[in-house]
Design a protein around this motif. Structure first.
Motif, short mmCIF file in Angstrom:
data_model
loop_
_atom_site.label_atom_id
_atom_site.label_comp_id
_atom_site.label_asym_id
_atom_site.label_seq_id
_atom_site.Cartn_x
_atom_site.Cartn_y
_atom_site.Cartn_z
N LYS A 117 0.82 -1.21 -0.09
CA LYS A 117 -0.19 0.04 0.13
C LYS A 117 0.86 1.10 0.07
N LYS A 118 0.32 2.49 -0.30
CA LYS A 118 0.83 3.63 0.08
C LYS A 118 0.12 4.60 1.02
N CYS A 119 0.79 5.63 1.61
CA CYS A 119 -0.09 6.38 2.40
C CYS A 119 -1.17 6.92 1.91
N GLY A 120 -2.40 7.06 2.35
CA GLY A 120 -3.69 7.82 1.84
C GLY A 120 -3.53 8.88 1.14
N HIS A 121 -2.66 9.69 1.09
CA HIS A 121 -2.71 10.92 0.64
C HIS A 121 -1.54 10.96 -0.44
N PHE A 122 -1.11 9.93 -0.76
CA PHE A 122 0.07 9.60 -1.93
C PHE A 122 -0.82 9.41 -2.96
N ASN A 123 -0.27 9.90 -4.55
CA ASN A 123 -0.74 9.57 -5.63
C ASN A 123 -0.25 8.18 -6.05
N GLY A 124 -1.10 7.65 -7.10
CA GLY A 124 -0.46 6.42 -7.54
C GLY A 124 -1.06 5.00 -6.72
N LYS A 125 -2.10 5.34 -6.11
CA LYS A 125 -2.78 4.08 -5.23
C LYS A 125 -3.63 3.34 -6.02
N ASP A 126 -3.89 2.07 -5.71
CA ASP A 126 -4.73 1.22 -6.36
C ASP A 126 -5.62 0.29 -5.10
N VAL A 127 -6.83 -0.26 -5.68
CA VAL A 127 -7.59 -0.75 -4.58
C VAL A 127 -7.97 -2.37 -5.14
N ILE A 128 -8.12 -2.97 -4.00
CA ILE A 128 -8.63 -4.61 -4.27
C ILE A 128 -10.24 -4.25 -4.75
N SER A 129 -10.82 -5.41 -5.10
CA SER A 129 -12.21 -5.45 -5.40
C SER A 129 -12.92 -5.29 -4.06
N LYS A 130 -14.13 -4.41 -4.02
CA LYS A 130 -15.17 -4.47 -3.09
C LYS A 130 -15.43 -6.00 -2.18
N GLU A 131 -15.49 -6.91 -3.11
CA GLU A 131 -15.97 -8.08 -2.58
C GLU A 131 -14.68 -8.78 -1.69
N GLU A 132 -13.60 -8.37 -2.21
CA GLU A 132 -12.40 -9.00 -1.62
C GLU A 132 -12.29 -8.34 -0.06
N MET A 133 -12.52 -7.08 -0.02
CA MET A 133 -12.43 -6.21 1.23
C MET A 133 -13.56 -6.48 1.98
N VAL A 134 -14.87 -7.08 1.53
CA VAL A 134 -16.03 -7.53 2.31
C VAL A 134 -15.44 -8.69 3.00
N GLY A 135 -14.67 -9.75 2.20
CA GLY A 135 -14.27 -11.04 2.88
C GLY A 135 -13.40 -10.70 3.97
N LYS A 136 -12.65 -9.55 3.81
CA LYS A 136 -11.44 -9.50 4.78
C LYS A 136 -11.94 -8.72 6.27
N ILE A 137 -13.32 -7.93 5.97
CA ILE A 137 -13.77 -7.31 7.19
C ILE A 137 -14.50 -8.46 7.79
N LYS A 138 -15.19 -9.46 7.14
CA LYS A 138 -15.88 -10.50 7.83
C LYS A 138 -14.72 -11.53 8.59
N ALA A 139 -13.67 -11.46 8.12
CA ALA A 139 -12.58 -12.51 8.41
C ALA A 139 -11.97 -11.79 9.83
N ALA A 140 -12.02 -10.45 9.75
CA ALA A 140 -11.46 -9.84 10.99
C ALA A 140 -12.59 -9.87 12.16
N LEU A 141 -13.78 -9.91 11.71
CA LEU A 141 -14.67 -9.95 12.78
C LEU A 141 -14.80 -11.40 13.46
N ASP A 142 -14.70 -12.24 12.53
CA ASP A 142 -14.88 -13.60 12.84
C ASP A 142 -13.44 -14.16 13.68
N SER A 143 -12.52 -13.32 13.71
CA SER A 143 -11.21 -13.84 14.33
C SER A 143 -11.17 -13.26 15.74
N ARG A 144 -11.80 -12.19 15.94
CA ARG A 144 -11.71 -11.45 17.45
C ARG A 144 -12.00 -12.45 18.51
N TYR A 145 -11.11 -12.43 19.39
CA TYR A 145 -11.41 -13.09 20.79
C TYR A 145 -12.29 -12.25 21.62
#
Length: 297
Positions: A117-145
């Motif tokens: 990744k790059k700093c959010g205020h740098f140029n030249g960023k790119d993003v993953i798909s919305k669906e992949e990020m949703v999967g990451k969020i769900k994985a984070a929620l399911d992994s919490r103790y």
């Protein structure tokens, strides 16, 4: 009350709050002693201060987790951890969440940039798909103790795909269960208002970077627009850089410390910050003489 509970309570309290960025145990302690209610473990600051490099995804999970553990050890207020992209895919996110929970995090921020990744205020960023990020969020929620560990979902899509796509992603991330939404790097007041009006009912973050892409507004202005968290991730680090630079200039030019006095803390302030008196109390309590006096061996 646990730090995760403290942070959840902070989210539910009326009004907005400033979240200053810290990058090591010293800066974390200074933020707490200044009276702030929470600390942001800034990925950019940790990369700058610990590696000496720009925020372009060079830090590792373990490096950041070690710093966060030191920050939580010396503070009593919640720490929000910048976990970048989660250091990989959804499976990596699961480990990331567990590592930061062990380090004492009260909230974890994940973003939808590609890795590295790059700093959010740098140029030249790119993003993953919305669906992949949703999967990451769900994985984070399911992994919490701890179910009170807050998950902050950040989208960097505004600079890449425009405001409409950023808002679409923000809604999807909220629906996936993120506790806090963070649309990074809006460039106008109109965009700021569009973000908060589109995402009512969930705490939102504005990231105010001095010299960055987002207009600098006050806490009161941000609250009026509808932001809950006013993130000032770089202010502490950059003030430290300025102070160190000025002191070194004088020392180099004059060959004397006489004129750096106004730029440095006093001896007493330094020892107070680092709890020398408390250490002396412990030394006395656990000293050999004290043990012998109490009949110990």
């Amino acid at each position: 009350m646990t730090k995760t509970n403290q942070f959840q309570a902070l989210l539910k309290q009326p009004g907005s709050f400033i979240l200053p960025g810290g990058y090591d145990a010293m800066s974390a302690r200074l933020i707490e002693e200044a009276g702030f209610k929470a600390i942001y473990a800034t990925g950019a600051g940790i990369s700058n201060a610990q590696l000496g490099w720009a925020d372009v995804g060079l830090t590792s999970l373990k490096e950041v987790a070690d710093i966060v553990a030191r920050m939580t050890d010396v503070t009593t207020i919640p720490i929000v951890v910048d976990a970048d992209t989660g250091f990989g895919n959804a499976i990596n996110v699961m480990r990331t969440v567990r590592e930061f929970e062990r380090a004492g995090a009260a909230a974890i921020q994940l973003e939808d940039q590609v890795s590295p990744k790059k700093c959010g205020h740098f140029n030249g960023k790119d993003v993953i798909s919305k669906e992949e990020m949703v999967g990451k969020i769900k994985a984070a929620l399911d992994s919490r103790y701890d179910e009170n560990l807050a998950i902050m979902a950040r989208t960097d899509a505004l600079a890449v795909n425009g405001i409409e796509n950023a808002l679409e992603r923000a809604h999807a991330y909220a629906e996936a269960g993120a506790d806090i939404i963070f649309v990074e790097a809006p460039t106008t007041l109109e965009q700021l208002k569009q973000i908060t009006s589109s995402l009512k009912g969930i705490p939102q973050v504005i990231n105010l970077v001095e010299g960055g892409k987002t207009p600098l507004i006050s806490l009161n202005e941000a609250e009026e627009i509808g932001f809950k968290i006013i993130l000032c991730a770089n202010t502490v680090l950059r003030s430290a850089i300025k102070g160190i630079t000025e002191s070194l200039k004088i020392l180099k030019a004059e060959g004397s410390q006489e004129n750096v006095r106004d730029l440095i803390c006093t001896w007493e302030e330094r020892q107070s910050l680092f709890k020398l008196n408390q250490i002396k109390v412990w030394e006395e309590k656990y000293s050999e003489k004290q043990a012998l006096f109490k009949g110990g061996s």
